[in-house]
Write an enzyme that holds these catalytic residues in place. Structure first.
Site: not given
Ligand code: UD1
Length: 338
Positions: A123, A150
């Site tokens: 990841t 993780y």
């Molecule tokens: C994270 C991990 C990634 C992993 C994945 C698995 C990190 C940096 N990345 O991705 O390696 O494979 O989880 O679960 O740890 N967001 C919102 N609202 C929501 C959901 C998300 O604003 O309801 C935003 C988050 O703050 C982020 C972006 O959307 O900025 C992407 O989030 P998400 O889809 O959860 O993935 P990551 O956290 O980037």
């Protein structure tokens, strides 16, 4: 070839299984404990072509060993893992056990059984919170520095693979560091997108999954976690890659290891989209509307993560087919509508 896919009933594993069943004649075995993987997905895969399913938890070391000794697999593609970042902060030992300890045992069993190729799903969380994003994105030499258990559980597994391959000339690995994987099976019926498999993980935390649940009306609203990041519009920026393009890299990896050495590759499109851009694209690409609120930042979220994917493009000749955020959103939405 005989190929073992761990976590093959899960989101990414099932898309790799689908491509292997559809485009190759390899003999496939899927191992899954079905804690988050789905039997419906397995049934769908069976309709493509038959394979062996073994319901087993990787923590059952003796049974894993027997499975590997009995089958003489040529390749292991290892997806089975826990993947929820906030949960890893609250329950780190679950992540070190499920991810690092179970992977260590799987590698031990693999070398004992003389498995020659091991493909590992890692990841971008191994890079942690990059202080400065290089102009072309984060390449594989960027310093790793996970900021949550993780990411660390995956980085430790990477290191164990590297040390093992160093000591055993017959054992090769390929590590893929995924950026943000999204979307669902690009399957068309009468010209219309009709995904057969997709993300079924319960209690989703991923942005595109949550936005697609809002678009189909399964959720009333969603939150944007923080609008005060140092980014284009203040919301977090990520590199979203379609799951079928990611799956394709895994299929290529099998042949690649015949001639090339063990290595690490980033998997992303090398383009960043903010949370606001993703939400707007979900709405416009699907012709829907839903309520979005600004909430506070989520713990452990870096501001920007964008890959430099030049290594996988040049060394593996990987060419993405679905580099289109609208298509990623539409496929996720069509899957959610099913
Ligand atoms: C994270 C991990 C990634 C992993 C994945 C698995 C990190 C940096 N990345 O991705 O390696 O494979 O989880 O679960 O740890 N967001 C919102 N609202 C929501 C959901 C998300 O604003 O309801 C935003 C988050 O703050 C982020 C972006 O959307 O900025 C992407 O989030 P998400 O889809 O959860 O993935 P990551 O956290 O980037």
């Amino acid at each position: 070839m005989k190929i073992l896919i761990t976590g093959g009933a899960g989101y990414i594993g099932s898309h790799v299984a689908k491509q292997l069943l559809e485009t190759t004649g390899h003999q496939i075995t899927i191992l899954d404990n079905l804690s988050t993987g789905s039997t419906a997905t397995l049934d769908t895969l069976k309709r493509i072509r038959d394979f062996t399913f073994v319901r087993l938890d990787l923590k059952e070391f003796d049974k894993v060993n027997i499975l590997l000794q009995d089958n003489k697999f040529d390749v292991i593609i290892h997806f089975a893992a826990s993947i929820v970042v906030p949960e890893s902060v609250e329950n780190p030992l679950k992540y070190y056990m499920n991810n690092t300890v179970n992977t260590t045992n799987l590698i031990r069993c693999a070398t004992d059984a003389k498995v020659e190729k091991f493909i590992f799903s890692s990841t971008a969380a191994t890079y942690g919170e990059p202080t400065e994003i290089p102009k072309n994105g984060i390449d594989e030499n960027y310093p790793t520095n996970p900021i949550n258990p993780y990411g660390m559980s995956k980085l430790m597994s990477e290191r164990i693979l590297q040390d093992t391959a160093q000591a055993d000339p017959n054992f090769k690995y390929l590590i893929f560091r995924y950026f943000n994987v999204a979307g669902a099976d690009i399957n068309r019926v009468d010209g219309k997108l009709s995904p057969r498999i997709g993300q079924s993980f319960p209690n989703a935390t991923h942005l595109i999954k949550i936005a697609s649940e809002c678009a189909v009306g399964k959720r009333e609203k969603m939150a944007i976690f923080g609008d005060d990041y140092p980014t284009v519009d203040g919301t977090g920026v990520r590199d979203y890659i379609h799951v079928d393009d990611l799956a394709d890299a895994h299929i290529k990896a099998i042949g690649y290891l015949d001639t090339d050495p063990s290595d690490i590759f980033n998997c992303g499109y090398g383009k960043g989209f903010s949370v606001k851009e993703v939400v707007e694209t979900m709405k416009s690409a699907t012709g829907t509307d839903f309520k979005v609120e600004i909430a506070k930042r989520r713990a452990g979220d870096p501001a920007i993560l964008i890959s430099d994917n030049s290594k996988i493009r040049t060394k593996m000749n990987w060419v993405p087919k679905y580099d289109d955020l609208g298509l990623i959103c539409r496929s996720a939405y069509e899957w959610e509508r099913k």
